[in-house]
Design an enzyme around this catalytic site. Structure first.
Site, PDB file in Angstrom:
ATOM      1  N   ASP A  43     -13.783  -2.587  -6.454  1.00 10.91           N
ATOM      2  CA  ASP A  43     -14.020  -3.832  -5.735  1.00 10.91           C
ATOM      3  C   ASP A  43     -12.658  -4.396  -5.363  1.00 10.91           C
ATOM      4  O   ASP A  43     -11.734  -4.396  -6.173  1.00 10.91           O
ATOM      5  CB  ASP A  43     -14.809  -4.825  -6.586  1.00 10.91           C
ATOM      6  CG  ASP A  43     -15.529  -5.828  -5.693  1.00 10.91           C
ATOM      7  OD1 ASP A  43     -16.357  -5.387  -4.867  1.00 10.91           O
ATOM      8  OD2 ASP A  43     -15.254  -7.036  -5.774  1.00 10.91           O
ATOM      9  N   SER A  44     -12.554  -4.824  -4.120  1.00 15.82           N
ATOM     10  CA  SER A  44     -11.254  -5.290  -3.651  1.00 15.82           C
ATOM     11  C   SER A  44     -11.428  -6.441  -2.684  1.00 15.82           C
ATOM     12  O   SER A  44     -12.544  -6.760  -2.273  1.00 15.82           O
ATOM     13  CB  SER A  44     -10.502  -4.137  -2.978  1.00 15.82           C
ATOM     14  OG  SER A  44     -11.325  -3.470  -2.052  1.00 15.82           O
ATOM     15  N   GLY A  94     -10.191  -2.538   7.668  1.00 15.13           N
ATOM     16  CA  GLY A  94     -10.384  -3.924   7.225  1.00 15.13           C
ATOM     17  C   GLY A  94      -9.340  -4.881   7.772  1.00 15.13           C
ATOM     18  O   GLY A  94      -9.112  -4.968   8.980  1.00 15.13           O
ATOM     19  N   ASP A  98      -6.151  -4.727   7.499  1.00 17.15           N
ATOM     20  CA  ASP A  98      -4.812  -4.129   7.638  1.00 17.15           C
ATOM     21  C   ASP A  98      -4.044  -4.524   8.910  1.00 17.15           C
ATOM     22  O   ASP A  98      -2.822  -4.688   8.845  1.00 17.15           O
ATOM     23  CB  ASP A  98      -4.874  -2.602   7.499  1.00 17.15           C
ATOM     24  CG  ASP A  98      -5.071  -2.180   6.049  1.00 17.15           C
ATOM     25  OD1 ASP A  98      -4.839  -3.013   5.155  1.00 17.15           O
ATOM     26  OD2 ASP A  98      -5.464  -1.022   5.811  1.00 17.15           O
ATOM     27  N   HIS A 129      -2.426  -2.308  -3.119  1.00 18.72           N
ATOM     28  CA  HIS A 129      -3.213  -2.690  -4.296  1.00 18.72           C
ATOM     29  C   HIS A 129      -3.981  -1.482  -4.842  1.00 18.72           C
ATOM     30  O   HIS A 129      -4.025  -1.243  -6.038  1.00 18.72           O
ATOM     31  CB  HIS A 129      -4.174  -3.826  -3.915  1.00 18.72           C
ATOM     32  CG  HIS A 129      -4.985  -3.551  -2.673  1.00 18.72           C
ATOM     33  ND1 HIS A 129      -4.433  -3.026  -1.522  1.00 18.72           N
ATOM     34  CD2 HIS A 129      -6.307  -3.690  -2.399  1.00 18.72           C
ATOM     35  CE1 HIS A 129      -5.374  -2.879  -0.602  1.00 18.72           C
ATOM     36  NE2 HIS A 129      -6.518  -3.279  -1.109  1.00 18.72           N
TER      37      HIS A 129
HETATM   38  P1  ITT Z   1     -18.240  -0.782  -1.325  1.00 18.70           P
HETATM   39  O1  ITT Z   1     -18.741  -2.013  -2.048  1.00 18.70           O
HETATM   40  O2  ITT Z   1     -19.319   0.166  -0.949  1.00 18.70           O
HETATM   41  O3  ITT Z   1     -17.102  -0.136  -2.032  1.00 18.70           O
HETATM   42  P2  ITT Z   1     -17.182  -2.727   0.572  1.00 18.70           P
HETATM   43  O4  ITT Z   1     -16.448  -2.628   1.870  1.00 18.70           O
HETATM   44  O5  ITT Z   1     -18.354  -3.670   0.522  1.00 18.70           O
HETATM   45  O6  ITT Z   1     -17.619  -1.255   0.109  1.00 18.70           O
HETATM   46  P3  ITT Z   1     -15.812  -4.472  -1.255  1.00 18.70           P
HETATM   47  O7  ITT Z   1     -17.050  -5.232  -1.583  1.00 18.70           O
HETATM   48  O8  ITT Z   1     -14.864  -4.130  -2.356  1.00 18.70           O
HETATM   49  O9  ITT Z   1     -16.158  -3.094  -0.548  1.00 18.70           O
HETATM   50  O10 ITT Z   1     -15.062  -5.276  -0.116  1.00 18.70           O
HETATM   51  C1  ITT Z   1     -13.698  -5.157   0.064  1.00 18.70           C
HETATM   52  C2  ITT Z   1     -13.298  -5.698   1.425  1.00 18.70           C
HETATM   53  O11 ITT Z   1     -11.943  -6.159   1.333  1.00 18.70           O
HETATM   54  C3  ITT Z   1     -13.315  -4.602   2.472  1.00 18.70           C
HETATM   55  O12 ITT Z   1     -14.532  -4.552   3.160  1.00 18.70           O
HETATM   56  C4  ITT Z   1     -12.151  -4.995   3.369  1.00 18.70           C
HETATM   57  O13 ITT Z   1     -12.593  -5.918   4.316  1.00 18.70           O
HETATM   58  C5  ITT Z   1     -11.187  -5.695   2.403  1.00 18.70           C
HETATM   59  N1  ITT Z   1     -10.189  -4.727   1.920  1.00 18.70           N
HETATM   60  C6  ITT Z   1     -10.071  -4.198   0.675  1.00 18.70           C
HETATM   61  N2  ITT Z   1      -9.073  -3.319   0.605  1.00 18.70           N
HETATM   62  C7  ITT Z   1      -8.538  -3.256   1.827  1.00 18.70           C
HETATM   63  C8  ITT Z   1      -7.496  -2.509   2.391  1.00 18.70           C
HETATM   64  O14 ITT Z   1      -6.807  -1.609   1.707  1.00 18.70           O
HETATM   65  N3  ITT Z   1      -7.213  -2.699   3.694  1.00 18.70           N
HETATM   66  C9  ITT Z   1      -7.908  -3.585   4.421  1.00 18.70           C
HETATM   67  N4  ITT Z   1      -8.920  -4.319   3.982  1.00 18.70           N
HETATM   68  C10 ITT Z   1      -9.245  -4.166   2.685  1.00 18.70           C
END
Ligand code: ITT
Length: 205
Positions: free
Chosen positions: A74-75, A158, A160, A185
């Site tokens: 989760d990020s 995302g 970036d 990260h």
């Molecule tokens: P999963 O839950 O299936 O893993 P998700 O996209 O919903 O997919 P998250 O709930 O963790 O994942 O959402 C993280 C969001 O944060 C992601 O959709 C991006 O918009 C942003 N994000 C995270 N890491 C990133 C990165 O390395 N570069 C750009 N945006 C990032």
């Protein structure tokens, strides 16, 4: 007799993450499979209040549904001027039907007119490894930077094209992906993950 490699399911539907995680863990003596193998698997509802809670829920739920050892992540992005929002809501920042394009547009709108000195931000990532009913290990990483005033570059995914990491003048969208893989990260969380993995007892009941 050849020993079979331990296999881990990458529990994410985000193809940007899958690409990065596979690259960052290349050469590691583990076989990674992705969710494409499990076609109709439903999305896990993310209703935790922290990255750790959401990553844990994704890993444990997918482990239960598939019988695999699962790594979930989760990020999110946190912006100081927004009280460190959107954080865990980064994927859903622009509401129902959110896309990267809409999320980025909303972020630019919310920061409109703010000088460079007030645009500090950071990315955060928490990775959890789980097997049916049990979390085996967790790791985390963050990356400081600031938000650009317009979209720049097409690398990564995302946010970036808007994120300029500390010490650089270009966004992750513009910088060679090699740099993101060194300082992001996710790169930091996975470096810690690799170090801790040797202590994980996969077979303990
Ligand atoms: P999963 O839950 O299936 O893993 P998700 O996209 O919903 O997919 P998250 O709930 O963790 O994942 O959402 C993280 C969001 O944060 C992601 O959709 C991006 O918009 C942003 N994000 C995270 N890491 C990133 C990165 O390395 N570069 C750009 N945006 C990032």
């Amino acid at each position: 007799m050849t020993k079979k490699k331990t296999r881990i399911l990458l529990g994410t539907k985000n193809q940007g993450k899958v690409r990065e995680i596979k690259k960052l863990l290349r050469g590691f003596p583990i076989k990674f499979i992705d969710l494409k193998k499990f076609k109709d698997i439903p999305s896990v509802k993310e209703n935790g209040r922290t990255y750790r809670a959401n990553a844990g829920k994704k890993a444990l739920t997918l482990a239960r549904m598939t019988g695999e050892i699962v790594m979930a992540e989760d990020s999110g992005i946190e912006v100081k001027a927004l009280g460190w929002r959107p954080g865990i809501y980064s994927a859903r920042y622009s509401g129902r039907g959110a896309t990267d394009v809409r999320n980025n547009a909303k972020l630019l709108r919310e920061l409109n007119g703010l000088p460079v000195s007030k645009r500090q931000a950071r990315y955060r990532s928490v990775v959890v490894l789980a097997r049916a009913g049990r979390v085996l290990m967790a790791s985390q990483g963050s990356c400081r930077g600031r938000i650009e005033t317009e979209l720049k570059g097409r690398n990564g995914f995302g946010y970036d094209p808007l994120f300029i990491p500390e010490g650089y003048k270009k966004t992750f969208g513009q910088l060679p992906i090699k740099i993101k893989h060194r300082i992001s990260h996710r790169a930091r969380a996975l470096r810690q993950f690799k170090k801790k993995l040797i202590y994980v007892d996969f077979f303990r009941k």
